[in-house]
Design a protein around this motif. Structure first.
Motif, PDB file in Angstrom:
ATOM      1  N   ASP A   1      34.718  35.377  28.698  1.00 52.98           N
ATOM      2  CA  ASP A   1      34.060  36.399  29.499  1.00 52.98           C
ATOM      3  C   ASP A   1      34.083  37.774  28.843  1.00 52.98           C
ATOM      4  O   ASP A   1      33.314  38.643  29.218  1.00 52.98           O
ATOM      5  CB  ASP A   1      34.674  36.462  30.903  1.00 52.98           C
ATOM      6  N   THR A   2      34.947  37.990  27.862  1.00 50.13           N
ATOM      7  CA  THR A   2      34.975  39.281  27.170  1.00 50.13           C
ATOM      8  C   THR A   2      34.501  39.179  25.726  1.00 50.13           C
ATOM      9  O   THR A   2      33.885  40.102  25.220  1.00 50.13           O
ATOM     10  CB  THR A   2      36.397  39.897  27.182  1.00 50.13           C
TER      11      THR A   2
ATOM     12  N   MET B   1      43.645  44.765  25.159  1.00 43.80           N
ATOM     13  CA  MET B   1      43.729  43.338  25.457  1.00 43.80           C
ATOM     14  C   MET B   1      44.284  42.528  24.289  1.00 43.80           C
ATOM     15  O   MET B   1      44.401  41.307  24.380  1.00 43.80           O
ATOM     16  CB  MET B   1      42.359  42.794  25.875  1.00 43.80           C
TER      17      MET B   1
ATOM     18  N   HIS C   1      41.050  35.952  23.858  1.00 41.50           N
ATOM     19  CA  HIS C   1      40.304  37.205  23.683  1.00 41.50           C
ATOM     20  C   HIS C   1      39.562  37.198  22.343  1.00 41.50           C
ATOM     21  O   HIS C   1      38.639  36.433  22.175  1.00 41.50           O
ATOM     22  CB  HIS C   1      41.217  38.420  23.851  1.00 41.50           C
TER      23      HIS C   1
END
Length: 173
Positions: A67-68, A16, A43
């Protein structure tokens, strides 16, 4: 610290994470500018930090759903790197862009690395209407007719592939 030395120190092996060579392309575009920079989908915050280092007079707004990687982790990381020109916003990229559009809020440079592919086409087109320069990561995930639709919004475009085959699109008005 320069953006070049910063990039030399990062690990870009995570799937990512934007490739180092693509982050370098973005840094060369914003280097030394006093711009309003928007990054959608940060990220871990590596590209955000690099942009902030390359353009210390700019304000870099970093929009991520968190969310990550929790926003607090990114903010702590940016503090350890020593950048203070990043404004984090926890939000959905599409919603944030629509709000900018309603406010007629222009950006000098937008880097879109949130949702990818056809699901992001509306976001790409909205972003294209809000900025002078748009960069899109993972552009290869967009169908060819949609790629042409995005590219048609700009006077000049360039693409480059990293070693993993991920494509960076940059359009200039």
């Amino acid at each position: 610290m320069t953006w070049e030395s910063f990039l030399a120190s990062i690990d870009d092996s995570h799937q990512m994470t934007t490739a180092r060579e693509h982050i370098a392309e973005l840094c060369r575009i914003v280097q030394g500018q006093d711009w309003r920079i928007l990054e959608l989908g940060s990220h871990a915050g590596l590209s955000t930090a690099a942009l902030a280092i390359a353009a210390p007079q700019s304000t870099v707004v970093s929009v991520d759903l968190c969310d990550t990687v929790p926003e607090s982790h990114r903010v702590a990381y940016w503090e350890t790197v020593g950048v203070d020109n990043i404004q984090p916003i926890q939000a959905d990229a599409g919603r944030f862009l629509r709000e900018c559009q309603l406010r007629l809020e222009p950006w000098d440079f937008i880097f879109h690395d949130a949702v990818h592919g056809e699901a992001a086409l509306a976001e790409y087109l909205t972003a294209a209407g809000l900025c002078s320069i748009l960069a899109i990561h993972d552009f290869e995930q967009l169908g060819s007719s949609s790629q042409e639709q995005v590219a048609s919004r700009f006077g000049s475009v360039a693409t480059s592939d990293d070693s993993r085959g991920r494509r960076l699109f940059v359009g200039w008005k």
